[in-house]
Design a protein around this motif. Structure first.
Motif, PDB file in Angstrom:
ATOM      1  N   VAL A 254       7.585  10.893  -2.843  1.00 33.63           N
ATOM      2  CA  VAL A 254       7.891   9.626  -3.533  1.00 33.63           C
ATOM      3  C   VAL A 254       9.072   8.932  -2.870  1.00 33.63           C
ATOM      4  CG1 VAL A 254       8.700   8.626  -5.713  1.00 33.63           C
ATOM      5  CG2 VAL A 254       6.878  10.340  -5.725  1.00 33.63           C
ATOM      6  N   ALA A 255      10.122   9.678  -2.555  1.00 31.52           N
ATOM      7  CA  ALA A 255      11.301   9.068  -1.929  1.00 31.52           C
ATOM      8  C   ALA A 255      10.948   8.480  -0.568  1.00 31.52           C
ATOM      9  CB  ALA A 255      12.414  10.112  -1.782  1.00 31.52           C
ATOM     10  N   TRP A 256      10.260   9.231   0.248  1.00 28.02           N
ATOM     11  CA  TRP A 256       9.942   8.776   1.600  1.00 28.02           C
ATOM     12  C   TRP A 256       9.009   7.567   1.564  1.00 28.02           C
ATOM     13  CZ3 TRP A 256      11.789   8.384   6.067  1.00 28.02           C
ATOM     14  CH2 TRP A 256      11.016   8.155   7.172  1.00 28.02           C
ATOM     15  N   LEU A 257       7.965   7.615   0.737  1.00 29.38           N
ATOM     16  CA  LEU A 257       7.037   6.481   0.649  1.00 29.38           C
ATOM     17  C   LEU A 257       7.727   5.234   0.089  1.00 29.38           C
ATOM     18  CD1 LEU A 257       3.863   8.368  -0.613  1.00 29.38           C
ATOM     19  CD2 LEU A 257       4.093   7.177   1.576  1.00 29.38           C
ATOM     20  N   THR A 258       8.631   5.416  -0.856  1.00 31.55           N
ATOM     21  CA  THR A 258       9.355   4.274  -1.423  1.00 31.55           C
ATOM     22  C   THR A 258      10.278   3.640  -0.390  1.00 31.55           C
ATOM     23  OG1 THR A 258       9.261   5.276  -3.622  1.00 31.55           O
ATOM     24  CG2 THR A 258      10.902   3.549  -3.281  1.00 31.55           C
ATOM     25  N   VAL A 259      11.021   4.452   0.335  1.00 33.68           N
ATOM     26  CA  VAL A 259      11.912   3.922   1.378  1.00 33.68           C
ATOM     27  C   VAL A 259      11.096   3.213   2.457  1.00 33.68           C
ATOM     28  CG1 VAL A 259      13.481   4.600   3.247  1.00 33.68           C
ATOM     29  CG2 VAL A 259      13.786   5.544   0.953  1.00 33.68           C
ATOM     30  N   LEU A 260      10.029   3.847   2.903  1.00 29.79           N
ATOM     31  CA  LEU A 260       9.195   3.250   3.945  1.00 29.79           C
ATOM     32  C   LEU A 260       8.556   1.941   3.477  1.00 29.79           C
ATOM     33  CD1 LEU A 260       8.058   3.625   6.796  1.00 29.79           C
ATOM     34  CD2 LEU A 260       6.163   4.889   5.768  1.00 29.79           C
ATOM     35  N   GLY A 261       7.949   1.927   2.287  1.00 29.58           N
ATOM     36  CA  GLY A 261       7.329   0.709   1.762  1.00 29.58           C
ATOM     37  C   GLY A 261       8.336  -0.398   1.546  1.00 29.58           C
ATOM     38  N   GLY A 262       9.510  -0.034   1.016  1.00 25.95           N
ATOM     39  CA  GLY A 262      10.554  -1.033   0.819  1.00 25.95           C
ATOM     40  C   GLY A 262      11.040  -1.612   2.133  1.00 25.95           C
ATOM     41  N   ALA A 263      11.198  -0.757   3.138  1.00 31.17           N
ATOM     42  CA  ALA A 263      11.655  -1.227   4.453  1.00 31.17           C
ATOM     43  C   ALA A 263      10.628  -2.162   5.088  1.00 31.17           C
ATOM     44  CB  ALA A 263      11.924  -0.037   5.367  1.00 31.17           C
ATOM     45  N   ILE A 264       9.367  -1.843   4.953  1.00 30.19           N
ATOM     46  CA  ILE A 264       8.316  -2.715   5.513  1.00 30.19           C
ATOM     47  C   ILE A 264       8.355  -4.078   4.844  1.00 30.19           C
ATOM     48  CG2 ILE A 264       5.817  -3.038   5.675  1.00 30.19           C
ATOM     49  CD1 ILE A 264       5.602   0.029   5.993  1.00 30.19           C
ATOM     50  N   ILE A 265       8.503  -4.108   3.534  1.00 29.77           N
ATOM     51  CA  ILE A 265       8.530  -5.384   2.815  1.00 29.77           C
ATOM     52  C   ILE A 265       9.792  -6.178   3.155  1.00 29.77           C
ATOM     53  CG2 ILE A 265       8.747  -6.385   0.501  1.00 29.77           C
ATOM     54  CD1 ILE A 265       6.652  -4.345  -0.409  1.00 29.77           C
TER      55      ILE A 265
ATOM     56  N   ALA B  87       0.841  -1.202   0.000  1.00 30.31           N
ATOM     57  CA  ALA B  87       0.000   0.000   0.000  1.00 30.31           C
ATOM     58  C   ALA B  87       0.875   1.251   0.000  1.00 30.31           C
ATOM     59  CB  ALA B  87      -0.923  -0.008   1.212  1.00 30.31           C
ATOM     60  N   THR B  88       1.973   1.201   0.729  1.00 22.99           N
ATOM     61  CA  THR B  88       2.885   2.343   0.776  1.00 22.99           C
ATOM     62  C   THR B  88       3.569   2.547  -0.578  1.00 22.99           C
ATOM     63  OG1 THR B  88       3.247   1.814   3.097  1.00 22.99           O
ATOM     64  CG2 THR B  88       4.747   3.384   2.109  1.00 22.99           C
ATOM     65  N   LEU B  89       3.974   1.453  -1.202  1.00 20.90           N
ATOM     66  CA  LEU B  89       4.581   1.567  -2.535  1.00 20.90           C
ATOM     67  C   LEU B  89       3.553   2.014  -3.578  1.00 20.90           C
ATOM     68  CD1 LEU B  89       6.939  -1.535  -2.545  1.00 20.90           C
ATOM     69  CD2 LEU B  89       7.555   0.885  -2.278  1.00 20.90           C
TER      70      LEU B  89
END
Length: 105
Positions: free
Chosen positions: A82-93, A54-56
Protein backbone atom coordinates in the motif's frame (compact mmCIF):
# COMPACT_ATOMS: atom_id res chain seq x y z
CA UNK A 1 -25.07 -39.11 -9.27
CA UNK A 2 -21.50 -40.37 -9.36
CA UNK A 3 -18.59 -38.05 -10.15
CA UNK A 4 -18.09 -39.80 -13.48
CA UNK A 5 -21.59 -38.79 -14.54
CA UNK A 6 -21.50 -35.23 -13.23
CA UNK A 7 -22.14 -32.52 -15.81
CA UNK A 8 -18.92 -30.88 -17.01
CA UNK A 9 -18.33 -27.35 -15.86
CA UNK A 10 -19.52 -24.91 -18.51
CA UNK A 11 -17.20 -22.38 -20.11
CA UNK A 12 -19.25 -19.49 -18.75
CA UNK A 13 -18.92 -20.71 -15.17
CA UNK A 14 -15.15 -21.12 -15.60
CA UNK A 15 -14.92 -17.63 -17.10
CA UNK A 16 -17.03 -16.23 -14.26
CA UNK A 17 -14.81 -17.92 -11.71
CA UNK A 18 -11.70 -16.51 -13.41
CA UNK A 19 -13.15 -12.98 -13.37
CA UNK A 20 -14.23 -13.30 -9.73
CA UNK A 21 -10.83 -14.61 -8.64
CA UNK A 22 -8.90 -11.94 -10.58
CA UNK A 23 -11.27 -8.96 -10.33
CA UNK A 24 -8.84 -6.62 -8.51
CA UNK A 25 -6.08 -6.92 -11.12
CA UNK A 26 -8.62 -6.85 -13.97
CA UNK A 27 -9.99 -3.51 -12.69
CA UNK A 28 -6.49 -2.06 -12.55
CA UNK A 29 -5.74 -3.44 -16.03
CA UNK A 30 -8.92 -1.84 -17.40
CA UNK A 31 -7.78 1.58 -16.15
CA UNK A 32 -4.35 0.96 -17.67
CA UNK A 33 -5.98 0.20 -21.04
CA UNK A 34 -7.77 3.56 -20.86
CA UNK A 35 -4.40 5.21 -20.12
CA UNK A 36 -2.79 3.56 -23.13
CA UNK A 37 -5.67 4.69 -25.36
CA UNK A 38 -5.17 8.29 -24.23
CA UNK A 39 -1.44 8.01 -24.87
CA UNK A 40 -2.10 6.58 -28.34
CA UNK A 41 -4.31 9.62 -29.06
CA UNK A 42 -1.43 11.94 -28.05
CA UNK A 43 -3.13 12.89 -24.81
CA UNK A 44 -0.06 12.18 -22.69
CA UNK A 45 -1.16 14.19 -19.65
CA UNK A 46 -4.54 12.47 -19.38
CA UNK A 47 -2.91 9.12 -20.00
CA UNK A 48 -0.39 9.79 -17.28
CA UNK A 49 -3.16 10.78 -14.85
CA UNK A 50 -4.87 7.47 -15.61
CA UNK A 51 -1.61 5.57 -15.02
CA UNK A 52 -1.29 7.27 -11.64
CA UNK A 53 -4.96 6.59 -10.93
CA UNK A 54 -4.53 2.91 -11.77
CA UNK A 55 -1.65 2.75 -9.29
CA UNK A 56 -3.70 4.45 -6.59
CA UNK A 57 -6.61 2.10 -7.36
CA UNK A 58 -4.25 -0.84 -6.88
CA UNK A 59 -3.18 0.64 -3.53
CA UNK A 60 -6.79 1.10 -2.41
CA UNK A 61 -7.76 -2.42 -3.44
CA UNK A 62 -4.70 -3.86 -1.68
CA UNK A 63 -5.65 -1.91 1.44
CA UNK A 64 -9.28 -3.02 1.67
CA UNK A 65 -9.06 -6.59 0.38
CA UNK A 66 -7.76 -9.49 2.44
CA UNK A 67 -4.49 -10.92 1.18
CA UNK A 68 -6.11 -14.09 -0.19
CA UNK A 69 -8.55 -11.98 -2.30
CA UNK A 70 -5.99 -9.39 -3.47
CA UNK A 71 -4.52 -11.84 -5.96
CA UNK A 72 -1.64 -10.45 -7.99
CA UNK A 73 -1.78 -7.16 -6.08
CA UNK A 74 -0.33 -8.93 -3.04
CA UNK A 75 3.42 -8.97 -3.59
CA UNK A 76 4.92 -8.25 -0.18
CA UNK A 77 3.31 -7.30 3.12
CA UNK A 78 0.11 -5.28 2.95
CA UNK A 79 1.74 -2.21 4.50
CA UNK A 80 4.65 -2.25 2.08
CA UNK A 81 2.42 -2.79 -0.97
CA UNK A 82 0.00 0.00 0.00
CA UNK A 83 2.77 2.46 0.89
CA UNK A 84 4.79 1.81 -2.26
CA UNK A 85 1.78 1.93 -4.61
CA UNK A 86 0.51 5.12 -2.96
CA UNK A 87 3.88 6.88 -3.23
CA UNK A 88 4.32 5.74 -6.83
CA UNK A 89 0.77 6.70 -7.90
CA UNK A 90 1.01 10.04 -6.14
CA UNK A 91 4.37 10.79 -7.76
CA UNK A 92 3.02 9.96 -11.23
CA UNK A 93 0.05 12.28 -10.74
CA UNK A 94 2.20 15.10 -9.33
CA UNK A 95 4.59 14.81 -12.28
CA UNK A 96 1.69 14.84 -14.75
CA UNK A 97 0.23 17.93 -13.09
CA UNK A 98 3.46 19.91 -12.84
CA UNK A 99 5.27 19.28 -16.11
CA UNK A 100 4.61 22.02 -18.64
CA UNK A 101 2.51 20.76 -21.51
CA UNK A 102 4.33 22.95 -24.08
CA UNK A 103 1.12 23.42 -25.98
CA UNK A 104 0.27 19.71 -25.93
CA UNK A 105 -2.92 18.62 -24.16
Amino acid sequence: MSPAHAAPESRSSRAGEFVRDNLPILLVAAVLVVAVVFLAWDRWRRGTFFFGGATLLAAALRLVLPTDRAGLLAVRSKGFDVAWLTVLGGAIIVLAATISSLGVT
